[in-house]
Design a protein around this motif. Structure first.
Motif, PDB file in Angstrom:
ATOM      1  N   LEU A 146      31.292  47.688  25.092  1.00 47.11           N
ATOM      2  CA  LEU A 146      32.026  46.446  24.882  1.00 47.11           C
ATOM      3  C   LEU A 146      32.947  46.209  26.071  1.00 47.11           C
ATOM      4  O   LEU A 146      33.701  47.101  26.474  1.00 47.11           O
ATOM      5  CB  LEU A 146      32.860  46.535  23.601  1.00 47.11           C
ATOM      6  CG  LEU A 146      33.819  45.369  23.338  1.00 47.11           C
ATOM      7  CD1 LEU A 146      33.045  44.084  23.081  1.00 47.11           C
ATOM      8  CD2 LEU A 146      34.735  45.682  22.164  1.00 47.11           C
ATOM      9  N   TYR A 147      32.872  45.014  26.631  1.00 44.69           N
ATOM     10  CA  TYR A 147      33.729  44.621  27.756  1.00 44.69           C
ATOM     11  C   TYR A 147      34.648  43.494  27.304  1.00 44.69           C
ATOM     12  O   TYR A 147      34.221  42.558  26.630  1.00 44.69           O
ATOM     13  CB  TYR A 147      32.874  44.123  28.927  1.00 44.69           C
ATOM     14  CG  TYR A 147      32.013  45.196  29.552  1.00 44.69           C
ATOM     15  CD1 TYR A 147      32.432  45.866  30.700  1.00 44.69           C
ATOM     16  CD2 TYR A 147      30.783  45.538  28.988  1.00 44.69           C
ATOM     17  CE1 TYR A 147      31.638  46.847  31.269  1.00 44.69           C
ATOM     18  CE2 TYR A 147      29.997  46.527  29.549  1.00 44.69           C
ATOM     19  CZ  TYR A 147      30.424  47.179  30.695  1.00 44.69           C
ATOM     20  OH  TYR A 147      29.646  48.160  31.254  1.00 44.69           O
ATOM     21  N   ARG A 148      35.912  43.594  27.667  1.00 46.41           N
ATOM     22  CA  ARG A 148      36.874  42.508  27.456  1.00 46.41           C
ATOM     23  C   ARG A 148      37.240  41.982  28.843  1.00 46.41           C
ATOM     24  O   ARG A 148      37.776  42.706  29.676  1.00 46.41           O
ATOM     25  CB  ARG A 148      38.111  43.009  26.714  1.00 46.41           C
ATOM     26  CG  ARG A 148      37.816  43.226  25.233  1.00 46.41           C
ATOM     27  CD  ARG A 148      38.796  44.114  24.508  1.00 46.41           C
ATOM     28  NE  ARG A 148      40.170  43.981  24.903  1.00 46.41           N
ATOM     29  CZ  ARG A 148      41.127  43.316  24.216  1.00 46.41           C
ATOM     30  NH1 ARG A 148      40.814  42.685  23.104  1.00 46.41           N
ATOM     31  NH2 ARG A 148      42.360  43.291  24.634  1.00 46.41           N
ATOM     32  N   ILE A 149      36.898  40.705  29.041  1.00 46.18           N
ATOM     33  CA  ILE A 149      36.973  40.110  30.373  1.00 46.18           C
ATOM     34  C   ILE A 149      37.944  38.944  30.364  1.00 46.18           C
ATOM     35  O   ILE A 149      37.862  38.057  29.504  1.00 46.18           O
ATOM     36  CB  ILE A 149      35.560  39.660  30.822  1.00 46.18           C
ATOM     37  CG1 ILE A 149      34.671  40.911  30.968  1.00 46.18           C
ATOM     38  CG2 ILE A 149      35.618  38.870  32.120  1.00 46.18           C
ATOM     39  CD1 ILE A 149      33.204  40.624  30.980  1.00 46.18           C
ATOM     40  N   THR A 150      38.881  38.959  31.308  1.00 45.20           N
ATOM     41  CA  THR A 150      39.881  37.898  31.429  1.00 45.20           C
ATOM     42  C   THR A 150      39.404  36.842  32.421  1.00 45.20           C
ATOM     43  O   THR A 150      39.074  37.165  33.566  1.00 45.20           O
ATOM     44  CB  THR A 150      41.236  38.468  31.901  1.00 45.20           C
ATOM     45  OG1 THR A 150      41.641  39.500  31.011  1.00 45.20           O
ATOM     46  CG2 THR A 150      42.292  37.378  31.922  1.00 45.20           C
ATOM     47  N   LEU A 151      39.359  35.586  31.985  1.00 45.58           N
ATOM     48  CA  LEU A 151      38.990  34.484  32.870  1.00 45.58           C
ATOM     49  C   LEU A 151      40.200  34.029  33.681  1.00 45.58           C
ATOM     50  O   LEU A 151      41.345  34.408  33.387  1.00 45.58           O
ATOM     51  CB  LEU A 151      38.445  33.314  32.044  1.00 45.58           C
ATOM     52  CG  LEU A 151      37.305  33.623  31.062  1.00 45.58           C
ATOM     53  CD1 LEU A 151      36.824  32.329  30.406  1.00 45.58           C
ATOM     54  CD2 LEU A 151      36.165  34.350  31.746  1.00 45.58           C
ATOM     55  N   ALA A 152      39.959  33.187  34.668  1.00 44.42           N
ATOM     56  CA  ALA A 152      41.056  32.682  35.504  1.00 44.42           C
ATOM     57  C   ALA A 152      42.080  31.907  34.681  1.00 44.42           C
ATOM     58  O   ALA A 152      43.276  31.892  35.000  1.00 44.42           O
ATOM     59  CB  ALA A 152      40.492  31.802  36.619  1.00 44.42           C
ATOM     60  N   ALA A 208      42.052  33.185  29.382  1.00 48.12           N
ATOM     61  CA  ALA A 208      41.281  33.410  28.154  1.00 48.12           C
ATOM     62  C   ALA A 208      40.592  34.767  28.212  1.00 48.12           C
ATOM     63  O   ALA A 208      40.124  35.207  29.274  1.00 48.12           O
ATOM     64  CB  ALA A 208      40.250  32.308  27.966  1.00 48.12           C
ATOM     65  N   LEU A 209      40.527  35.436  27.059  1.00 44.39           N
ATOM     66  CA  LEU A 209      39.913  36.753  26.965  1.00 44.39           C
ATOM     67  C   LEU A 209      38.572  36.631  26.243  1.00 44.39           C
ATOM     68  O   LEU A 209      38.490  36.061  25.149  1.00 44.39           O
ATOM     69  CB  LEU A 209      40.830  37.702  26.188  1.00 44.39           C
ATOM     70  CG  LEU A 209      40.490  39.190  26.207  1.00 44.39           C
ATOM     71  CD1 LEU A 209      40.593  39.759  27.621  1.00 44.39           C
ATOM     72  CD2 LEU A 209      41.424  39.950  25.267  1.00 44.39           C
ATOM     73  N   VAL A 210      37.502  37.140  26.868  1.00 41.64           N
ATOM     74  CA  VAL A 210      36.150  37.021  26.334  1.00 41.64           C
ATOM     75  C   VAL A 210      35.579  38.419  26.097  1.00 41.64           C
ATOM     76  O   VAL A 210      35.753  39.312  26.930  1.00 41.64           O
ATOM     77  CB  VAL A 210      35.230  36.260  27.313  1.00 41.64           C
ATOM     78  CG1 VAL A 210      33.852  36.033  26.691  1.00 41.64           C
ATOM     79  CG2 VAL A 210      35.853  34.942  27.732  1.00 41.64           C
ATOM     80  N   GLN A 211      34.890  38.595  24.966  1.00 43.93           N
ATOM     81  CA  GLN A 211      34.217  39.859  24.680  1.00 43.93           C
ATOM     82  C   GLN A 211      32.733  39.733  24.987  1.00 43.93           C
ATOM     83  O   GLN A 211      32.109  38.719  24.659  1.00 43.93           O
ATOM     84  CB  GLN A 211      34.390  40.256  23.210  1.00 43.93           C
ATOM     85  CG  GLN A 211      35.803  40.623  22.829  1.00 43.93           C
ATOM     86  CD  GLN A 211      35.839  41.271  21.454  1.00 43.93           C
ATOM     87  OE1 GLN A 211      36.049  42.461  21.323  1.00 43.93           O
ATOM     88  NE2 GLN A 211      35.624  40.474  20.420  1.00 43.93           N
ATOM     89  N   GLN A 236      35.325  42.323  39.346  1.00 43.76           N
ATOM     90  CA  GLN A 236      35.041  40.904  39.149  1.00 43.76           C
ATOM     91  C   GLN A 236      33.582  40.763  38.726  1.00 43.76           C
ATOM     92  O   GLN A 236      32.684  41.337  39.355  1.00 43.76           O
ATOM     93  CB  GLN A 236      35.284  40.117  40.450  1.00 43.76           C
ATOM     94  CG  GLN A 236      36.736  39.969  40.815  1.00 43.76           C
ATOM     95  CD  GLN A 236      37.078  38.545  41.263  1.00 43.76           C
ATOM     96  OE1 GLN A 236      36.199  37.728  41.479  1.00 43.76           O
ATOM     97  NE2 GLN A 236      38.357  38.264  41.384  1.00 43.76           N
ATOM     98  N   VAL A 237      33.355  40.030  37.645  1.00 40.91           N
ATOM     99  CA  VAL A 237      31.994  39.880  37.123  1.00 40.91           C
ATOM    100  C   VAL A 237      31.752  38.423  36.737  1.00 40.91           C
ATOM    101  O   VAL A 237      32.688  37.626  36.626  1.00 40.91           O
ATOM    102  CB  VAL A 237      31.768  40.771  35.875  1.00 40.91           C
ATOM    103  CG1 VAL A 237      31.851  42.249  36.238  1.00 40.91           C
ATOM    104  CG2 VAL A 237      32.751  40.426  34.767  1.00 40.91           C
ATOM    105  N   TRP A 238      30.485  38.126  36.528  1.00 42.46           N
ATOM    106  CA  TRP A 238      30.078  36.815  36.008  1.00 42.46           C
ATOM    107  C   TRP A 238      29.533  36.981  34.598  1.00 42.46           C
ATOM    108  O   TRP A 238      28.820  37.942  34.303  1.00 42.46           O
ATOM    109  CB  TRP A 238      29.000  36.199  36.903  1.00 42.46           C
ATOM    110  CG  TRP A 238      29.517  35.728  38.221  1.00 42.46           C
ATOM    111  CD1 TRP A 238      29.578  36.438  39.387  1.00 42.46           C
ATOM    112  CD2 TRP A 238      30.059  34.438  38.502  1.00 42.46           C
ATOM    113  NE1 TRP A 238      30.129  35.678  40.389  1.00 42.46           N
ATOM    114  CE2 TRP A 238      30.434  34.445  39.873  1.00 42.46           C
ATOM    115  CE3 TRP A 238      30.275  33.286  37.757  1.00 42.46           C
ATOM    116  CZ2 TRP A 238      31.004  33.338  40.494  1.00 42.46           C
ATOM    117  CZ3 TRP A 238      30.839  32.194  38.366  1.00 42.46           C
ATOM    118  CH2 TRP A 238      31.202  32.215  39.717  1.00 42.46           C
ATOM    119  N   LEU A 239      29.897  36.066  33.738  1.00 45.82           N
ATOM    120  CA  LEU A 239      29.344  35.985  32.389  1.00 45.82           C
ATOM    121  C   LEU A 239      28.444  34.766  32.323  1.00 45.82           C
ATOM    122  O   LEU A 239      28.864  33.661  32.689  1.00 45.82           O
ATOM    123  CB  LEU A 239      30.453  35.856  31.353  1.00 45.82           C
ATOM    124  CG  LEU A 239      31.404  37.037  31.204  1.00 45.82           C
ATOM    125  CD1 LEU A 239      32.525  36.687  30.225  1.00 45.82           C
ATOM    126  CD2 LEU A 239      30.655  38.266  30.716  1.00 45.82           C
TER     127      LEU A 239
END
Length: 359
Positions: free
Chosen positions: A313-319, A322-325, A344-347
């Motif tokens: 599970l990854y929790r990724i913060t956008l610019a 917002a926090l996305v799982q 830095q990753v792309w969803l």
């Protein structure tokens, strides 16, 4: 299948508090139907009205074509299996199953045959002479189920039937319950707060909130096509974003999503341009990559990650903040993680993977 159980406009109030509000449901004979919701949503109160332990404030309940108004619990072709199982500790397994039959018009030989049949059904014949403390939690659950089925009810009500079991045993027992129900053909109504349990067991699910039914459907319909934000967020993990419909054309919607800083494309839904909507994304529908993919994509930074073996599970913060799982399946043994902390990753996601809801 014809409607076997009909709940028509049923409400229940306790003084000023309305526990159940205008519930209308139909259940087919032989279904496993789950009432799913959090604490205080009204699911157990509804179950108690089906059992006859509570009378509706308004509305009617029909079972196999018969109006249940005024019919006491003992006169209904219904049995309720409680969360605690309520086994008699001083009685053997066999005696616990037999206990409910003592008022039935059966000869001693018929009663013994029925008990043997139930022991075989739940695969507990070797434990017949043991007492509840001498068997496992899963076996006690099956004793309670056998006792409930021994009276051959038309409808079996199960109140959080697996809550007392550990996770692994609960998962195993779910399939045992399904097998037993399929062999007996008895209609099951299951009350649970566990969404995974409801998804595994049920032919259909009614999701409840604050005394009302929010959606009824198969597990696939509830999960993939929720009708509102509550159902979408209650069933499984999901991340929601405010959005606005920009265009609707050729089977697709174009949405402006402020948190993404741009536009995305989703499958068509019944919303006109200019409508404010919610874009909802399930973690397993998102693909994580280091390079920008084509189509719907947004960039962020890995804030947290957790390894669960079969997936991560990854929790990724956008610019935007917002926090996305997002989930990544660990397909190869010992394979490197898709990304690490602070990468830095792309969803990205397919148009068909997005859920678009009103509001």
């Amino acid at each position: 299948m014809a409607d076997f159980l009909q709940i028509q406009g049923v409400s229940k109030s306790f003084g000023p508090f309305q526990a159940v509000r205008d519930v209308t449901l139909s259940v087919a004979q032989g279904e496993i139907f789950s009432l799913l919701g959090g604490s205080g949503c009204g699911k157990t109160t509804l179950l108690r009205m089906l059992a006859g332990f509570e009378d509706p404030t308004a509305g009617r309940i029909f079972l196999d074509g018969r109006d249940m108004a005024g019919v006491p619990p003992w006169a209904r072709p219904v049995h309720m299996m409680f969360q605690s199982y309520a086994l008699f500790p001083h009685m053997t397994v066999e005696a616990n199953i037999s206990y409910g039959l003592k008022h039935d018009a059966l000869t001693p030989a018929q009663r013994r045959d029925r008990v043997r049949e139930m022991l075989d059904l739940v695969q507990l014949t070797p434990t017949a002479t043991r007492k509840p403390h001498q068997i496992s939690g899963g076996q006690r659950q099956r004793v309670a189920l056998a006792r409930a089925l021994a009276r051959q009810p038309k409808l079996l009500l199960l109140d959080e039937p697996l809550a007392a079991l550990d996770k692994k045993l609960r998962e195993h027992t779910q399939f045992e319950l399904m097998s037993i129900q399929a062999r007996t053909g008895v209609t099951f109504i299951v009350v649970t707060h566990d969404q995974e349990e409801a998804m595994t067991l049920s032919d259909r699910i009614a999701v409840m909130d604050r005394g009302q039914v929010q959606q009824v459907g198969s597990p696939t319909e509830i999960y993939e096509y929720p009708v509102n934000r509550f159902v979408a967020s209650f069933i499984g993990a999901i991340t929601s974003f405010d959005a606005e419909v920009v265009a609707r054309d050729a089977g697709f919607l174009t949405l402006h999503v402020p948190d993404f800083g741009g536009q995305v494309t989703t499958r068509e839904a019944d919303f006109a341009p200019g409508t404010r909507v919610t874009l909802a994304l399930r973690p397993e529908k998102l693909v994580i990559s280091k390079d920008r993919p084509p189509g719907n994509a947004v960039q962020g930074v890995v804030k947290d990650l957790a390894y669960f073996g079969k997936d991560s599970l990854y929790r990724i913060t956008l610019a935007s903040g917002a926090l996305v799982q997002a989930h990544a399946v660990n397909q190869a043994r010992g394979a490197a993680m898709v990304a690490d902390w602070d990468d830095q990753v792309w969803l990205s996601f397919q148009p068909s993977a997005a859920i678009v809801l009103g509001g």
